[in-house]
Motif scaffolding. Structure first.
Motif, PDB file in Angstrom:
ATOM      1  N   SER A  40       0.811  -1.222   0.000  1.00 40.32           N
ATOM      2  CA  SER A  40       0.000   0.000   0.000  1.00 40.32           C
ATOM      3  C   SER A  40       0.848   1.278   0.000  1.00 40.32           C
ATOM      4  O   SER A  40       0.321   2.375  -0.194  1.00 40.32           O
ATOM      5  CB  SER A  40      -0.959   0.010   1.191  1.00 40.32           C
ATOM      6  OG  SER A  40      -0.256   0.244   2.400  1.00 40.32           O
ATOM      7  N   ILE A  41       2.158   1.163   0.192  1.00 42.34           N
ATOM      8  CA  ILE A  41       3.040   2.341   0.190  1.00 42.34           C
ATOM      9  C   ILE A  41       3.152   2.872  -1.230  1.00 42.34           C
ATOM     10  O   ILE A  41       3.418   2.133  -2.168  1.00 42.34           O
ATOM     11  CB  ILE A  41       4.440   1.984   0.718  1.00 42.34           C
ATOM     12  CG1 ILE A  41       4.370   1.471   2.156  1.00 42.34           C
ATOM     13  CG2 ILE A  41       5.367   3.197   0.618  1.00 42.34           C
ATOM     14  CD1 ILE A  41       5.686   0.915   2.671  1.00 42.34           C
ATOM     15  N   LYS A  42       2.961   4.184  -1.380  1.00 40.52           N
ATOM     16  CA  LYS A  42       3.060   4.844  -2.682  1.00 40.52           C
ATOM     17  C   LYS A  42       4.066   5.991  -2.571  1.00 40.52           C
ATOM     18  O   LYS A  42       3.906   6.891  -1.738  1.00 40.52           O
ATOM     19  CB  LYS A  42       1.703   5.382  -3.135  1.00 40.52           C
ATOM     20  CG  LYS A  42       0.606   4.330  -3.210  1.00 40.52           C
ATOM     21  CD  LYS A  42       0.894   3.302  -4.280  1.00 40.52           C
ATOM     22  CE  LYS A  42      -0.224   2.278  -4.333  1.00 40.52           C
ATOM     23  NZ  LYS A  42       0.225   0.930  -4.449  1.00 40.52           N
ATOM     24  N   LYS A  43       5.099   5.962  -3.425  1.00 39.58           N
ATOM     25  CA  LYS A  43       6.104   7.029  -3.433  1.00 39.58           C
ATOM     26  C   LYS A  43       5.448   8.364  -3.743  1.00 39.58           C
ATOM     27  O   LYS A  43       4.631   8.476  -4.648  1.00 39.58           O
ATOM     28  CB  LYS A  43       7.165   6.737  -4.491  1.00 39.58           C
ATOM     29  CG  LYS A  43       8.011   5.535  -4.192  1.00 39.58           C
ATOM     30  CD  LYS A  43       8.998   5.296  -5.319  1.00 39.58           C
ATOM     31  CE  LYS A  43       9.719   3.982  -5.124  1.00 39.58           C
ATOM     32  NZ  LYS A  43      10.640   3.693  -6.231  1.00 39.58           N
ATOM     33  N   GLY A  44       5.803   9.378  -2.962  1.00 39.68           N
ATOM     34  CA  GLY A  44       5.285  10.721  -3.173  1.00 39.68           C
ATOM     35  C   GLY A  44       3.860  10.930  -2.704  1.00 39.68           C
ATOM     36  O   GLY A  44       3.321  12.027  -2.817  1.00 39.68           O
ATOM     37  N   VAL A  45       3.232   9.873  -2.177  1.00 37.58           N
ATOM     38  CA  VAL A  45       1.832   9.965  -1.745  1.00 37.58           C
ATOM     39  C   VAL A  45       1.676   9.588  -0.273  1.00 37.58           C
ATOM     40  O   VAL A  45       1.045  10.314   0.495  1.00 37.58           O
ATOM     41  CB  VAL A  45       0.929   9.046  -2.612  1.00 37.58           C
ATOM     42  CG1 VAL A  45      -0.501   9.041  -2.103  1.00 37.58           C
ATOM     43  CG2 VAL A  45       0.996   9.452  -4.079  1.00 37.58           C
ATOM     44  N   THR A  46       2.248   8.461   0.125  1.00 38.69           N
ATOM     45  CA  THR A  46       2.097   7.974   1.494  1.00 38.69           C
ATOM     46  C   THR A  46       2.890   8.859   2.448  1.00 38.69           C
ATOM     47  O   THR A  46       4.069   9.141   2.216  1.00 38.69           O
ATOM     48  CB  THR A  46       2.564   6.511   1.606  1.00 38.69           C
ATOM     49  OG1 THR A  46       1.858   5.723   0.641  1.00 38.69           O
ATOM     50  CG2 THR A  46       2.294   5.954   2.993  1.00 38.69           C
ATOM     51  N   SER A  47       2.235   9.287   3.519  1.00 41.20           N
ATOM     52  CA  SER A  47       2.874  10.198   4.476  1.00 41.20           C
ATOM     53  C   SER A  47       3.681   9.430   5.530  1.00 41.20           C
ATOM     54  O   SER A  47       3.467   8.233   5.761  1.00 41.20           O
ATOM     55  CB  SER A  47       1.821  11.037   5.190  1.00 41.20           C
ATOM     56  OG  SER A  47       1.046  10.226   6.066  1.00 41.20           O
ATOM     57  N   GLU A  48       4.587  10.158   6.157  1.00 42.31           N
ATOM     58  CA  GLU A  48       5.371   9.598   7.251  1.00 42.31           C
ATOM     59  C   GLU A  48       4.453   9.079   8.354  1.00 42.31           C
ATOM     60  O   GLU A  48       4.652   7.981   8.879  1.00 42.31           O
ATOM     61  CB  GLU A  48       6.307  10.677   7.806  1.00 42.31           C
ATOM     62  CG  GLU A  48       7.140  10.239   8.981  1.00 42.31           C
ATOM     63  CD  GLU A  48       8.057  11.341   9.476  1.00 42.31           C
ATOM     64  OE1 GLU A  48       8.978  11.017  10.237  1.00 42.31           O
ATOM     65  OE2 GLU A  48       7.853  12.525   9.117  1.00 42.31           O
TER      66      GLU A  48
END
Length: 101
Positions: free
Chosen positions: A31-39
């Motif tokens: 579910s991790i998306k580069k540039g989308v998923t927050s810290e």
């Protein structure tokens, strides 16, 4: 009686997990998306990281490790690792995961 039960539960769980992080599912990694998923989202998904650092550009680097031993006496240990880099904007810049057995 509570003390005996607690001791048995601790001994049982100790045989199952030798890692320092909480178990994480592949669906969470996917579910991790580069540039989308927050810290904040990453920390919420995986919990307290096994290690963390900041690189020379100010990016935060997190690592989660989970070691699982079935306790069956077969010395089969599964090690899952997730590495995530968070950019200055608080979003995932890169990530990698791997499994060792």
């Amino acid at each position: 009686m509570k003390i005996i039960f607690t001791a048995i539960m601790i001994a049982t769980l100790a045989g199952c997990s030798t890692g320092t992080s909480t178990y994480f599912a592949q669906k969470d990694i996917d579910s991790i998306k580069k540039g989308v998923t927050s810290e904040r989202s990453v920390l919420s998904m995986f919990g307290t990281p096994t290690s963390q650092s900041v690189d020379s550009q100010g990016n935060k680097k997190y690592r989660w490790d989970y070691d699982y031993d079935s306790g069956a006496g077969d010395d089969q240990v599964e090690v899952k690792t997730v590495d995530v880099t968070i950019n200055k904007h608080g979003l995932v810049d890169s990530y990698d995961s791997y499994l060792r057995q």
